[in-house]
Structures are given as C-alpha cells and as structure tokens.
Design an enzyme around this catalytic site. Structure first.
Site, mmCIF file in Angstrom:
data_model
loop_
_atom_site.group_PDB
_atom_site.id
_atom_site.type_symbol
_atom_site.label_atom_id
_atom_site.label_comp_id
_atom_site.label_asym_id
_atom_site.label_seq_id
_atom_site.Cartn_x
_atom_site.Cartn_y
_atom_site.Cartn_z
ATOM 1 N N CYS A 2 0.635 -0.917 0.059
ATOM 2 C CA CYS A 2 0.037 0.133 -0.328
ATOM 3 C C CYS A 2 0.760 1.356 -0.088
ATOM 4 O O CYS A 2 1.853 0.543 0.257
ATOM 5 C CB CYS A 2 -0.964 0.299 1.230
ATOM 6 S SG CYS A 2 -1.695 -1.429 1.587
ATOM 7 N N ARG A 28 1.392 1.697 -5.669
ATOM 8 C CA ARG A 28 1.815 0.133 -4.428
ATOM 9 C C ARG A 28 0.271 0.084 -4.296
ATOM 10 O O ARG A 28 0.530 -0.524 -2.974
ATOM 11 C CB ARG A 28 2.502 1.335 -3.430
ATOM 12 C CG ARG A 28 3.493 2.663 -3.668
ATOM 13 C CD ARG A 28 4.295 3.321 -2.702
ATOM 14 N NE ARG A 28 4.080 2.354 -1.619
ATOM 15 C CZ ARG A 28 5.168 1.344 -1.175
ATOM 16 N NH1 ARG A 28 6.677 1.309 -2.116
ATOM 17 N NH2 ARG A 28 5.648 0.518 -0.344
ATOM 18 N N TRP A 65 -3.669 -1.898 -1.115
ATOM 19 C CA TRP A 65 -4.064 -2.773 -1.728
ATOM 20 C C TRP A 65 -4.239 -4.261 -0.616
ATOM 21 O O TRP A 65 -3.707 -3.965 -0.318
ATOM 22 C CB TRP A 65 -2.828 -2.874 -2.552
ATOM 23 C CG TRP A 65 -2.699 -4.814 -3.569
ATOM 24 C CD1 TRP A 65 -2.323 -5.756 -3.109
ATOM 25 C CD2 TRP A 65 -3.229 -4.278 -4.448
ATOM 26 N NE1 TRP A 65 -2.221 -6.556 -4.313
ATOM 27 C CE2 TRP A 65 -2.808 -6.038 -5.111
ATOM 28 C CE3 TRP A 65 -3.960 -3.715 -5.507
ATOM 29 C CZ2 TRP A 65 -3.671 -7.101 -6.468
ATOM 30 C CZ3 TRP A 65 -4.287 -3.989 -6.625
ATOM 31 C CH2 TRP A 65 -4.280 -5.499 -7.071
ATOM 32 N N ASN A 91 0.808 0.885 6.737
ATOM 33 C CA ASN A 91 0.617 0.048 5.528
ATOM 34 C C ASN A 91 1.985 -1.771 6.402
ATOM 35 O O ASN A 91 2.857 -0.926 7.043
ATOM 36 C CB ASN A 91 2.512 0.459 4.147
ATOM 37 C CG ASN A 91 3.012 -0.007 3.017
ATOM 38 O OD1 ASN A 91 2.052 -1.727 2.592
ATOM 39 N ND2 ASN A 91 4.496 -0.409 3.196
ATOM 40 N N GLY A 92 2.098 -2.390 5.443
ATOM 41 C CA GLY A 92 2.677 -4.121 6.125
ATOM 42 C C GLY A 92 1.401 -4.885 6.891
ATOM 43 O O GLY A 92 0.103 -5.185 6.561
ATOM 44 N N GLU A 453 10.473 -13.184 -19.890
ATOM 45 C CA GLU A 453 10.006 -11.728 -20.113
ATOM 46 C C GLU A 453 8.950 -11.462 -20.500
ATOM 47 O O GLU A 453 7.553 -11.028 -19.856
ATOM 48 C CB GLU A 453 11.173 -10.870 -19.535
ATOM 49 C CG GLU A 453 11.175 -9.490 -19.803
ATOM 50 C CD GLU A 453 9.864 -9.348 -18.147
ATOM 51 O OE1 GLU A 453 10.222 -9.886 -17.139
ATOM 52 O OE2 GLU A 453 9.195 -7.904 -18.269
ATOM 53 N N LYS A 457 5.178 -10.671 -19.216
ATOM 54 C CA LYS A 457 4.243 -9.054 -19.823
ATOM 55 C C LYS A 457 3.293 -9.307 -19.922
ATOM 56 O O LYS A 457 1.929 -8.700 -19.746
ATOM 57 C CB LYS A 457 5.107 -8.455 -20.540
ATOM 58 C CG LYS A 457 6.523 -7.948 -20.087
ATOM 59 C CD LYS A 457 6.127 -6.559 -18.774
ATOM 60 C CE LYS A 457 6.581 -6.871 -18.313
ATOM 61 N NZ LYS A 457 6.980 -6.560 -17.165
ATOM 62 N N GLU A 460 0.899 -10.792 -17.889
ATOM 63 C CA GLU A 460 0.778 -9.950 -16.270
ATOM 64 C C GLU A 460 -0.310 -9.002 -17.058
ATOM 65 O O GLU A 460 -1.693 -8.720 -16.134
ATOM 66 C CB GLU A 460 1.857 -9.106 -16.024
ATOM 67 C CG GLU A 460 1.639 -8.277 -14.973
ATOM 68 C CD GLU A 460 3.213 -7.395 -15.003
ATOM 69 O OE1 GLU A 460 4.162 -7.874 -16.024
ATOM 70 O OE2 GLU A 460 3.115 -7.488 -13.625
ATOM 71 N N HIS A 476 9.811 -32.401 -24.193
ATOM 72 C CA HIS A 476 9.633 -33.080 -23.318
ATOM 73 C C HIS A 476 8.672 -33.213 -22.647
ATOM 74 O O HIS A 476 7.779 -33.516 -21.388
ATOM 75 C CB HIS A 476 10.626 -32.981 -22.169
ATOM 76 C CG HIS A 476 12.148 -33.374 -22.077
ATOM 77 N ND1 HIS A 476 12.580 -34.553 -22.798
ATOM 78 C CD2 HIS A 476 13.224 -31.901 -23.482
ATOM 79 C CE1 HIS A 476 14.096 -34.015 -23.132
ATOM 80 N NE2 HIS A 476 14.038 -32.475 -24.000
ATOM 81 N N LYS A 570 2.365 -3.210 -7.617
ATOM 82 C CA LYS A 570 4.172 -3.465 -7.692
ATOM 83 C C LYS A 570 4.669 -4.481 -6.701
ATOM 84 O O LYS A 570 4.257 -3.348 -5.786
ATOM 85 C CB LYS A 570 4.285 -2.231 -7.626
ATOM 86 C CG LYS A 570 5.613 -1.746 -8.234
ATOM 87 C CD LYS A 570 5.953 -0.820 -9.606
ATOM 88 C CE LYS A 570 7.353 -1.336 -10.286
ATOM 89 N NZ LYS A 570 6.590 -0.873 -11.728
HETATM 90 C C1 F6R Z 1 6.233 -7.769 -13.867
HETATM 91 C C2 F6R Z 1 7.272 -7.114 -12.007
HETATM 92 C C3 F6R Z 1 6.956 -7.594 -10.772
HETATM 93 C C4 F6R Z 1 8.367 -7.269 -10.283
HETATM 94 C C5 F6R Z 1 8.888 -7.995 -9.063
HETATM 95 C C6 F6R Z 1 9.857 -7.045 -8.443
HETATM 96 O O1 F6R Z 1 5.886 -6.321 -14.833
HETATM 97 O O2 F6R Z 1 6.278 -6.194 -12.270
HETATM 98 O O3 F6R Z 1 7.729 -8.992 -11.751
HETATM 99 O O4 F6R Z 1 9.793 -7.491 -11.280
HETATM 100 O O5 F6R Z 1 7.543 -7.720 -7.762
HETATM 101 O O6 F6R Z 1 9.989 -6.870 -8.263
HETATM 102 P P1 F6R Z 1 11.715 -5.611 -7.870
HETATM 103 O O7 F6R Z 1 12.298 -5.510 -9.266
HETATM 104 O O8 F6R Z 1 10.480 -4.493 -7.059
HETATM 105 O O9 F6R Z 1 11.939 -6.358 -6.752
#
Ligand code: F6R
Length: 575
Positions: A2, A28, A65, A91-92, A453, A457, A460, A476, A570
């Site tokens: 959050c 956040r 969140w 937050n926590g 990756e 994306k 996500e 496999h 995030k």
């Molecule tokens: C994907 C994404 C997440 C972050 C992951 C690590 O687009 O944003 O997979 O890469 O949560 O976050 P950081 O880099 O902030 O440690």
C-alpha cells in the site's frame, strides 16, 4: 503493498494536496483510498479522486492493496478508534492482530473492519487512557509482530506520528511542509531532501520541524540527505497508458545509466567490479522481471567466464550456500520487495557480502547493502516493469563488458529508439494474438530469459496464459499443447540452429510462429519482428523491448486496464 502519505504544513492546505501526493504512489495499491484531516475520515473504493475539500494543517492518507479483508469502504484506511480520538493509516502486516484484537475486544473495543490495521488505532486509544504517547509507542513496538509503516493522528491535533518496522517510510522536507510517505516519489517533484527511518524508530512531525526517537523514546539523529534527481515525471500526460510512456522512456533511461556508470557512479561501479573479481561465489537474487534481467546478466557473465548463479529470491535460502566469500547481488526496481529483503537477511546471517542495484534511492534494499548502485530509470508507475528491465539488462551488459564481453554500448539507445519507431508494425503483428487462449514464447541461452520475460508481460497485462520456456524443453512434454494456430513467439538470435529447429518442430504441429529475430533472411519474411543488431547482448535487450510492445498491444486490443492489472500490485511485498 500500500502507499501512505502524511503532510504537516505551516500553512493550511486543502485535502486535495494530500490526495495529489497519494496519487503519485497509486502504483503501490489502487483498490481503495482515504484520508483524515484531523476532523473527518473520508474513504472510497476505486481510483484516487483528487477532489478533497476542507482546509487543514495536517493530514494522513492511504492507497490500499487489499490483503486482510475485501475491497470495501469499511476496510479502506484510515481507521479510527472507537471514540475517534486516534486515527491511523498503515502499510504492512500486523501478524498477531487477532491476538491483539481479542484483548482489546475484551476491554470493550468495537471493530468495524476486517483489517489487521484497525487494531493499531484501538491499541493506542486504550494505551493513551493511562499513559503518555511515548510509552504507548514503546508498548506497541513490543506487542506488534510483523511489519508496519504507520501514520497516526490524534483528533484535532496538527502533528503526525510516524512509526516504522520493515515497511518503507521516508520523511521529505519541502518549503513550508514536511511529507512522510512510503517512498520519495510522493514528493520528489517538490524536494530532494529527505530523512530515512531505520527499523523500530518513530518520528513526531510538527509544523516547526520533526524529531526522531528509538523504540524506547530516546532521541536519535536522522540527518537530511539529498537524493538523486528523479528525471521523468509520474504524470501520464497525453499517453493513453503509463506503460507506453515508460517504454518510450527506455532510450533516455539507458543513456542516463550508462553515462552515470562512467561518471558519478564510477567509483561504486568499479568497487562492484572488484568485488565480483575477488569473490569466490557470486549469486544474484531477485524476483519477477528483475529476476529475468539477472538471468540475462548471468548469461552475459558466463560467456566471459565469470562463474555465477541467479536465484529467485523467494527460494534463495533453499538453494543458496552462502559464506564469507560469497557476493550476493540483489536487483530490484522498488528496492522494497520482501522476498529479496528476506534473502539478503539470510545471506547476511551466513556472512555473505551484499551489493544491489535499485531504482528507488534509499530504499530498504539499498540501505541493507554494503554497496548499492542506482538504476536511475525514473518512476515506474505502470505496475508492469518495462524501462527498469531494460536498464537492469543494460547494467548487466556493462558489467559483463568489464570482464571481456564484446559490445559497443554507445548505440544501444539508438537501436532501441529505432525499434520503437517501428511499433506500428509490431502492433499489426501482435493484435491477432489477442484471440488466442494460450501462447508460448521460446528461446535458448541468451534468449531464454527474454522468452520468460515476454511471457510474464503478456500474462500480467493481457491475462492470456503464456509460457516462456527453453526451446529444448518443448519436446519433453509441452509440445503436446501446440495445436493448429497456437501462437508461438520464437526468439531467434542470428542463425542459432537449435532454436530454428525448435521453431520448425512447433510449426510442423500447426503453430503460428511470430519470429523476433536479427537473422537477415528471416527478417525479410512478412510477419517477422526484425531487430537490427548483430550483437548478442543488444539483441537480448531489443528482443525484450519488442516483446513488451507485443504485450502492450495485445492487452490494449483486449481493452485491459494495462497500468493496473488485476491481482498484482507493484512488487509483491507486504500490503
Ligand atoms: C513484472 C513486475 C514484477 C517485479 C517483481 C520484483 O512486470 O513488475 O514481476 O519485477 O515484483 O519487483 P522489484 O524489481 O521491485 O524487486
């Protein structure tokens, strides 16, 4: 995760200011929000509306969140105590909130939400009946298990109490006001001066200044520091989505980082290179997209004979053997990802040395590190990480170059720009993918991390099931899922015969191939995404950028929310 923001000002300010600052932290958490201005608690479900009225000299706010309790107005913060004398945002996670709550309920407290956070306001109301604030803070820090960044206000007061353990909290000093927030982006357009909390500390923030204390209430000195300028704004401007804005910022972000590694960050970078040379074992630790960048880097380093391993941080302690000769390098955009923090704590317990690369200066991971470098990518507001990935990968390539990897980095940003200019072609190739229920992305060696990756994306932000895998693993088992028309994105570096043969295998089963390649013959074929570079390192990065564009256009075609995908905030840390 959050976001929290508190403001204490010498002059009256409208509640909308609090909400504008909070909006900068919306990445956040964005399912509900609220604020308290010393008189009223205002809460709502949905995106932050910055239309708060009412003038105040102090206020606290929160963007949520949800973790404990659904997305409802009752569960949104702030949470007031029974008699309204204490109001908090948090937050926590208070892990033992149920135990604390039982005790408070026995003493007659009535709870109105399902959150763990509400326990904090009742705890303080109860304590303040018989003790001064200082003693109640000490009691709370002793009683609460878990993590917290708490902002607390007493009714009618114009000061804010800010408490921290393991959740991020920073205090910025702007002209005429102090702002306490989850990270510097809440105020980085107003000031570059901030004080950073350590664990189990609290601050009393007033119009005439602030004071820090340890958990026993003894004063501690927390000097103001100047953090690096944040170049891009967190404002979407004319862009439809932050994601596209941030992808288009990639060339500038890469240039800024590479320049800085040769200038202001050179001493720190040289120290990292020396540490890598001297350490017997090198382990990268990270999550999600950052993990994929470290995996790409692990490949670059292996090419030049630097033995290293990279681990997903949440599995770190199960797979890593760390001792005094081990260097752990954490990659994290936010610098706050709890799994990475836990991995680093474990590495420290085992005597390892910690280095990191983070995008948020003074974040927890940076402060836990013996040596830390700044990614300088600027704020990433879209939940899906894009420019941070490109900058992290460029960093890894620059590091590998120190050990002999042949690459001319001076034109990397130019190459990215060239690819981005052709984004309409990529849109045309990508859009039909929106109709598919599943897709696969294959790579080998250099392109395997990129395949993962791109698949991440796509999942996500478009919610299409996508698997990014090693081409060699297809036979496999997974190949059984390839049917007529299944899209397979194949990342073909030069004329890598193995991946070409994997591509033919799936093509023979009816797959619709979307090649991302720098192979001159394949590049001429319609439906191919052509990447113009002969260098392996640059190809890896450019192929990932092409994949980001595919993910964006597929999600846009499907009308997905893109900047705030469901089920993800995030960096999956605490709430
Ligand atoms: C994907 C994404 C997440 C972050 C992951 C690590 O687009 O944003 O997979 O890469 O949560 O976050 P950081 O880099 O902030 O440690």
């Amino acid at each position: 995760m959050c976001g929290i923001v508190g403001i204490v000002s010498r002059r009256e300010f409208p509640a909308s200011l609090l909400l504008e600052r909070l909006k900068r932290l919306e990445y956040r958490g964005y399912d509900s929000y609220g604020y308290y201005d010393g008189r009223d608690v205002v809460k709502a479900v949905g995106p932050i509306q910055t239309d708060g009225r009412g003038l105040t000299r102090a206020g606290i706010s929160h963007t949520r969140w949800a973790t404990h309790g659904g997305v409802t107005v009752e569960n949104a913060h702030p949470h007031a105590s029974c008699d309204g004398s204490v109001t908090v945002v948090h937050n926590g996670i208070i892990e033992n909130f149920e135990d604390l709550k039982k005790g408070l309920v026995r003493r007659g407290h009535r709870f109105t939400s399902q959150t763990d956070s509400e326990v904090i306001s009742h705890f303080f109301e109860e304590g303040l009946r018989t003790k001064p604030m200082r003693a109640v803070v000490t009691d709370f820090m002793g009683a609460a298990e878990g993590t917290f960044a708490v902002l607390l206000m007493l009714r009618g007061s114009d000061q804010v109490y800010a408490l921290k353990r393991d959740s991020p909290l920073v205090l910025g000093v702007a002209p005429g006001m102090s702002i306490v927030a989850s990270d510097i982006y809440a105020f980085s357009d107003l000031t570059r001066r901030a004080a950073f909390f350590e664990n189990d500390e609290y601050a009393v923030v007033r119009a005439d200044g602030f004071r820090f204390f340890d958990r026993r209430g003894r004063p501690v000195r927390r000097p103001l520091r100047t953090f690096p300028a944040q170049q891009e704004s967190s404002v979407r401007g004319t862009f439809k989505h932050f994601m596209m804005k941030e992808i288009l910022e990639e060339p500038a972000a890469v240039d800024r980082l590479l320049f800085s590694l040769d200038h202001d960050q050179k001493p720190a970078f040289d120290r990292l290179v020396r540490l890598v040379r001297r350490s017997k074992k090198i382990i990268f630790a990270s999550c999600g997209t950052s993990y994929h960048a470290s995996l790409l880097g692990a490949y670059f380093l292996h090419q030049v004979g630097v033995e290293n391993q990279t681990l997903i941080a949440s599995e770190f302690r199960h797979f890593a053997k760390v001792d005094g000769d081990t260097l752990i390098v954490a990659l994290s955009q936010s610098g706050e990802t709890m799994d990475v923090i836990d991995a680093l704590k474990y590495a420290r317990e085992c005597g390892g040395r910690v280095a990191s690369l983070v995008n948020v200066p003074y974040s927890t991971i940076q402060r836990m590190s013996d040596l830390s470098l700044n990614l300088l990518a600027g704020p990433e507001v879209c939940v899906a990480s894009t420019k941070a990935f490109v900058s992290q990968s460029a960093f890894m390539l620059r590091l590998a170059r120190e050990f002999g990897f042949k690459v001319d980095l001076s034109n990397l940003s130019l190459r990215i720009r060239g690819l981005l200019r052709r984004r309409e072609d990529i849109r045309r190739i990508a859009e039909p993918v929106a109709a598919a229920p599943d897709l696969y992305v294959i790579g080998r060696g250099l392109t395997y991390p990129v395949a993962r990756e791109i698949a991440l994306k796509i999942k996500e932000i478009s919610y299409i099931h996508a698997e990014g895998m090693m081409g060699g693993e297809l036979k496999h088992g997974t190949i059984a899922l390839i049917e007529d028309g299944t899209p397979v994105i194949s990342i073909i570096n030069n004329s890598d015969a193995d991946i070409v043969s994997n591509t033919k295998e799936v093509e023979a089963r009816g797959a619709r191939i979307i090649p991302i390649t720098n192979n001159p013959v394949l590049c001429r074929r319609p439906g191919t995404i052509a990447v113009r570079t002969g260098n392996d390192g640059k190809f890896g990065i450019l192929a990932a950028v092409a994949g980001q564009l595919i993910a964006y256009y597929v999600a846009d075609k499907l009308g997905r929310p893109i900047d705030k995908p469901r089920n993800l905030a995030k960096s999956v840390t605490v709430k």
